[in-house]
Scaffold this motif. Structure first.
Motif, PDB file in Angstrom:
ATOM      1  N   HIS A  71     -76.584 -57.078 -32.402  1.00  0.00           N
ATOM      2  CA  HIS A  71     -77.198 -58.406 -32.341  1.00  0.00           C
ATOM      3  C   HIS A  71     -76.130 -59.496 -32.432  1.00  0.00           C
ATOM      4  O   HIS A  71     -76.206 -60.523 -31.735  1.00  0.00           O
ATOM      5  CB  HIS A  71     -78.223 -58.554 -33.463  1.00  0.00           C
ATOM      6  CG  HIS A  71     -79.076 -59.778 -33.335  1.00  0.00           C
ATOM      7  ND1 HIS A  71     -78.879 -60.917 -34.083  1.00  0.00           N
ATOM      8  CD2 HIS A  71     -80.121 -60.056 -32.510  1.00  0.00           C
ATOM      9  CE1 HIS A  71     -79.759 -61.824 -33.749  1.00  0.00           C
ATOM     10  NE2 HIS A  71     -80.538 -61.331 -32.792  1.00  0.00           N
ATOM     11  N   LEU A  72     -75.151 -59.284 -33.281  1.00  0.00           N
ATOM     12  CA  LEU A  72     -74.055 -60.251 -33.406  1.00  0.00           C
ATOM     13  C   LEU A  72     -73.248 -60.334 -32.108  1.00  0.00           C
ATOM     14  O   LEU A  72     -72.835 -61.425 -31.693  1.00  0.00           O
ATOM     15  CB  LEU A  72     -73.147 -59.871 -34.572  1.00  0.00           C
ATOM     16  CG  LEU A  72     -73.776 -59.961 -35.973  1.00  0.00           C
ATOM     17  CD1 LEU A  72     -72.820 -59.391 -37.014  1.00  0.00           C
ATOM     18  CD2 LEU A  72     -74.134 -61.403 -36.308  1.00  0.00           C
ATOM     19  N   MET A  73     -73.042 -59.198 -31.457  1.00  0.00           N
ATOM     20  CA  MET A  73     -72.308 -59.190 -30.203  1.00  0.00           C
ATOM     21  C   MET A  73     -73.102 -59.864 -29.084  1.00  0.00           C
ATOM     22  O   MET A  73     -72.543 -60.562 -28.246  1.00  0.00           O
ATOM     23  CB  MET A  73     -71.964 -57.743 -29.809  1.00  0.00           C
ATOM     24  CG  MET A  73     -70.859 -57.121 -30.666  1.00  0.00           C
ATOM     25  SD  MET A  73     -70.331 -55.497 -30.075  1.00  0.00           S
ATOM     26  CE  MET A  73     -71.686 -54.480 -30.648  1.00  0.00           C
ATOM     27  N   ILE A  74     -74.420 -59.649 -29.097  1.00  0.00           N
ATOM     28  CA  ILE A  74     -75.276 -60.292 -28.089  1.00  0.00           C
ATOM     29  C   ILE A  74     -75.225 -61.806 -28.245  1.00  0.00           C
ATOM     30  O   ILE A  74     -75.204 -62.557 -27.257  1.00  0.00           O
ATOM     31  CB  ILE A  74     -76.722 -59.767 -28.198  1.00  0.00           C
ATOM     32  CG1 ILE A  74     -76.797 -58.295 -27.776  1.00  0.00           C
ATOM     33  CG2 ILE A  74     -77.671 -60.599 -27.340  1.00  0.00           C
ATOM     34  CD1 ILE A  74     -78.141 -57.632 -28.036  1.00  0.00           C
ATOM     35  N   ASP A  75     -75.189 -62.275 -29.504  1.00  0.00           N
ATOM     36  CA  ASP A  75     -75.132 -63.718 -29.760  1.00  0.00           C
ATOM     37  C   ASP A  75     -73.870 -64.369 -29.194  1.00  0.00           C
ATOM     38  O   ASP A  75     -73.848 -65.574 -28.908  1.00  0.00           O
ATOM     39  CB  ASP A  75     -75.213 -63.985 -31.273  1.00  0.00           C
ATOM     40  CG  ASP A  75     -76.632 -63.800 -31.802  1.00  0.00           C
ATOM     41  OD1 ASP A  75     -77.565 -63.859 -30.985  1.00  0.00           O
ATOM     42  OD2 ASP A  75     -76.791 -63.604 -33.022  1.00  0.00           O
ATOM     43  N   ARG A  76     -72.788 -63.573 -29.023  1.00  0.00           N
ATOM     44  CA  ARG A  76     -71.518 -64.124 -28.534  1.00  0.00           C
ATOM     45  C   ARG A  76     -71.456 -64.192 -27.009  1.00  0.00           C
ATOM     46  O   ARG A  76     -70.507 -64.725 -26.448  1.00  0.00           O
ATOM     47  CB  ARG A  76     -70.347 -63.273 -29.046  1.00  0.00           C
ATOM     48  CG  ARG A  76     -70.190 -63.283 -30.562  1.00  0.00           C
ATOM     49  CD  ARG A  76     -68.831 -62.726 -30.964  1.00  0.00           C
ATOM     50  NE  ARG A  76     -68.763 -62.479 -32.396  1.00  0.00           N
ATOM     51  CZ  ARG A  76     -68.872 -61.287 -32.955  1.00  0.00           C
ATOM     52  NH1 ARG A  76     -69.057 -60.216 -32.187  1.00  0.00           N
ATOM     53  NH2 ARG A  76     -68.792 -61.129 -34.270  1.00  0.00           N
ATOM     54  N   LEU A  77     -72.466 -63.636 -26.334  1.00  0.00           N
ATOM     55  CA  LEU A  77     -72.444 -63.623 -24.867  1.00  0.00           C
ATOM     56  C   LEU A  77     -72.634 -65.030 -24.313  1.00  0.00           C
ATOM     57  O   LEU A  77     -73.403 -65.832 -24.849  1.00  0.00           O
ATOM     58  CB  LEU A  77     -73.557 -62.707 -24.341  1.00  0.00           C
ATOM     59  CG  LEU A  77     -73.388 -61.196 -24.584  1.00  0.00           C
ATOM     60  CD1 LEU A  77     -74.628 -60.445 -24.116  1.00  0.00           C
ATOM     61  CD2 LEU A  77     -72.148 -60.663 -23.871  1.00  0.00           C
ATOM     62  N   ASP A  78     -71.927 -65.315 -23.201  1.00  0.00           N
ATOM     63  CA  ASP A  78     -72.035 -66.626 -22.557  1.00  0.00           C
ATOM     64  C   ASP A  78     -73.090 -66.640 -21.453  1.00  0.00           C
ATOM     65  O   ASP A  78     -73.659 -67.687 -21.143  1.00  0.00           O
ATOM     66  CB  ASP A  78     -70.675 -67.029 -21.963  1.00  0.00           C
ATOM     67  CG  ASP A  78     -69.622 -67.214 -23.059  1.00  0.00           C
ATOM     68  OD1 ASP A  78     -70.005 -67.677 -24.152  1.00  0.00           O
ATOM     69  OD2 ASP A  78     -68.449 -66.891 -22.807  1.00  0.00           O
ATOM     70  N   ASP A  79     -73.325 -65.473 -20.862  1.00  0.00           N
ATOM     71  CA  ASP A  79     -74.321 -65.368 -19.793  1.00  0.00           C
ATOM     72  C   ASP A  79     -75.717 -65.468 -20.405  1.00  0.00           C
ATOM     73  O   ASP A  79     -76.199 -64.536 -21.073  1.00  0.00           O
ATOM     74  CB  ASP A  79     -74.136 -64.034 -19.063  1.00  0.00           C
ATOM     75  CG  ASP A  79     -74.986 -63.949 -17.791  1.00  0.00           C
ATOM     76  OD1 ASP A  79     -76.049 -64.609 -17.745  1.00  0.00           O
ATOM     77  OD2 ASP A  79     -74.586 -63.233 -16.863  1.00  0.00           O
ATOM     78  N   GLY A  80     -76.407 -66.586 -20.169  1.00  0.00           N
ATOM     79  CA  GLY A  80     -77.706 -66.830 -20.785  1.00  0.00           C
ATOM     80  C   GLY A  80     -78.766 -65.825 -20.382  1.00  0.00           C
ATOM     81  O   GLY A  80     -79.554 -65.361 -21.205  1.00  0.00           O
ATOM     82  N   LEU A  81     -78.818 -65.471 -19.078  1.00  0.00           N
ATOM     83  CA  LEU A  81     -79.833 -64.529 -18.586  1.00  0.00           C
ATOM     84  C   LEU A  81     -79.630 -63.143 -19.171  1.00  0.00           C
ATOM     85  O   LEU A  81     -80.570 -62.499 -19.636  1.00  0.00           O
ATOM     86  CB  LEU A  81     -79.794 -64.485 -17.062  1.00  0.00           C
ATOM     87  CG  LEU A  81     -80.854 -63.612 -16.384  1.00  0.00           C
ATOM     88  CD1 LEU A  81     -82.248 -64.125 -16.707  1.00  0.00           C
ATOM     89  CD2 LEU A  81     -80.628 -63.567 -14.870  1.00  0.00           C
ATOM     90  N   LEU A  82     -78.347 -62.683 -19.132  1.00  0.00           N
ATOM     91  CA  LEU A  82     -78.031 -61.373 -19.698  1.00  0.00           C
ATOM     92  C   LEU A  82     -78.323 -61.356 -21.193  1.00  0.00           C
ATOM     93  O   LEU A  82     -78.873 -60.376 -21.727  1.00  0.00           O
ATOM     94  CB  LEU A  82     -76.558 -61.035 -19.447  1.00  0.00           C
ATOM     95  CG  LEU A  82     -76.060 -59.701 -20.017  1.00  0.00           C
ATOM     96  CD1 LEU A  82     -76.826 -58.534 -19.420  1.00  0.00           C
ATOM     97  CD2 LEU A  82     -74.568 -59.555 -19.803  1.00  0.00           C
ATOM     98  N   LYS A  83     -77.978 -62.432 -21.871  1.00  0.00           N
ATOM     99  CA  LYS A  83     -78.216 -62.537 -23.305  1.00  0.00           C
ATOM    100  C   LYS A  83     -79.709 -62.460 -23.619  1.00  0.00           C
ATOM    101  O   LYS A  83     -80.123 -61.787 -24.563  1.00  0.00           O
ATOM    102  CB  LYS A  83     -77.637 -63.856 -23.824  1.00  0.00           C
ATOM    103  CG  LYS A  83     -77.772 -64.054 -25.317  1.00  0.00           C
ATOM    104  CD  LYS A  83     -77.107 -65.359 -25.740  1.00  0.00           C
ATOM    105  CE  LYS A  83     -77.237 -65.559 -27.245  1.00  0.00           C
ATOM    106  NZ  LYS A  83     -76.574 -66.814 -27.681  1.00  0.00           N
TER     107      LYS A  83
END
Length: 334
Positions: free
Chosen positions: A134-146
């Motif tokens: 979950h912490l790694m997902i929060d760091r994603l820049d791609d909004g759709l992928l996130k």
């Protein structure tokens, strides 16, 4: 039991009667044997035999009556003491079978407890990488992928949480702590957890809590709300979910209303059954049939009554009626 006893002794009674008929027949054929004294002796013999049967009936059926009255369990203490050799054989057979079943049940229970403990341990271990994910997902820049990854993460999180509470359900009375619980805090915490899913489906919330404090167990009440909100979100699209509370007849009433696909009237009586999903959307692989079943069990332990009203294609309203304060004497004394 009299009929069964006569059937059991039918061959002996038949043989005895035929034997006396044979004696009468011989006396009838042989003129040297007086018939009247023979008939008198046969009559007395049959009378004594009848008295003997009555006496033996009580003695011979006492053990079997205790077997017939015995409950179907592993307790054999209420079986009468056997007297005949055959009765002792039956008692030994029942005793040996009971001991074998007790050992099998004990081994099965031990295995089940071990598997339950291992599963609980596994769930707790999985939560660690799930939190890191979950912490790694929060760091994603791609909004759709996130958004997509957050939704899948939430599904795993909810399934693990449901499994965890399912394993704790048989011992829920040991886990209850009744205290003043803030409904607003619980509801907003659950909505926050489900936020990404709500955004993805275009779902909003309208909340009006005239009564915001109830006496309940915060953890299990949060679980109940989580299941209800999950169901409402799962079967709704681009519609608000309304949550409001009020007081009625000295009891707090909380209603969760959605405007989703609703429930078929023929399914309403079965929605709380274990494993039941739907007859209308039977191919819905997303449904497990466990959420509302666990919700009902948890609510019953908290003395919360659940009422569901729904119209197919219109929406569903779930009403939670909390117990009066005096009812918690029963809960706290568990």
């Amino acid at each position: 039991m009299i009929g069964k006893y006569l059937v059991e002794r039918f061959s002996w009674i038949t043989f005895y009667i035929l034997l006396h008929l044979f004696i009468i027949f011989v006396a009838y054929l042989d003129s040297a044997i007086p018939l009247r004294p023979i008939l008198y002796i046969v009559f007395l013999s049959l009378l004594m035999f009848s008295m003997f049967l009555i006496f033996r009936y009580k003695k011979e059926t006492y053990f079997y009556k205790s077997l017939e009255a015995r409950e179907d369990n592993l307790d054999i203490t209420n079986i009468a003491e056997p007297e005949s050799p055959f009765e002792k054989i039956i008692e030994n057979s029942i005793f040996n079978q009971t001991e074998l079943l007790k050992k099998s049940a004990a081994i099965g229970q031990m295995t089940l407890e071990q598997e339950k403990d291992e599963l609980l341990s596994w769930i707790h271990e999985v939560k660690t990488p799930l939190t890191a994910m979950h912490l790694m997902i929060d760091r994603l820049d791609d909004g759709l992928l996130k958004s997509h990854l957050t939704y899948e993460w939430l599904r795993i999180h909810l399934l693990l949480d449901q499994q965890l509470h399912q394993r704790r359900m048989p011992f829920i009375e040991n886990d209850l702590y009744i205290e003043k619980t803030d409904l607003e805090t619980i509801i907003f915490d659950e909505i926050k957890t489900l936020r990404s899913w709500c955004i993805q489906k275009g779902i909003g919330f309208e909340i009006q809590l005239d009564v915001s404090e109830v006496l309940s167990d915060a953890k299990w009440l949060a679980f109940i709300m989580r299941q209800l909100l999950t169901n409402s979100i799962k079967y709704s699209e681009n519609a608000d979910i309304t949550i409001y509370s009020h007081e009625r007849a000295g009891q707090t009433v909380l209603e969760v209303q959605d405007f989703g696909r609703g429930i078929d009237p023929k399914d309403l009586s079965r929605i709380f059954d274990k494993g039941f999903t739907s007859t209308t959307n039977h191919r819905d692989s997303a449904a497990t049939g466990m959420g509302l079943y666990l919700t009902k069990n948890a609510a019953e332990s908290l003395f919360i009554s659940i009422d569901v009203k729904s119209e197919l294609g219109t929406g569903t309203t779930v009403t939670l009626t909390f117990p009066k304060r005096n009812d918690f004497v029963n809960i706290t004394s568990m």
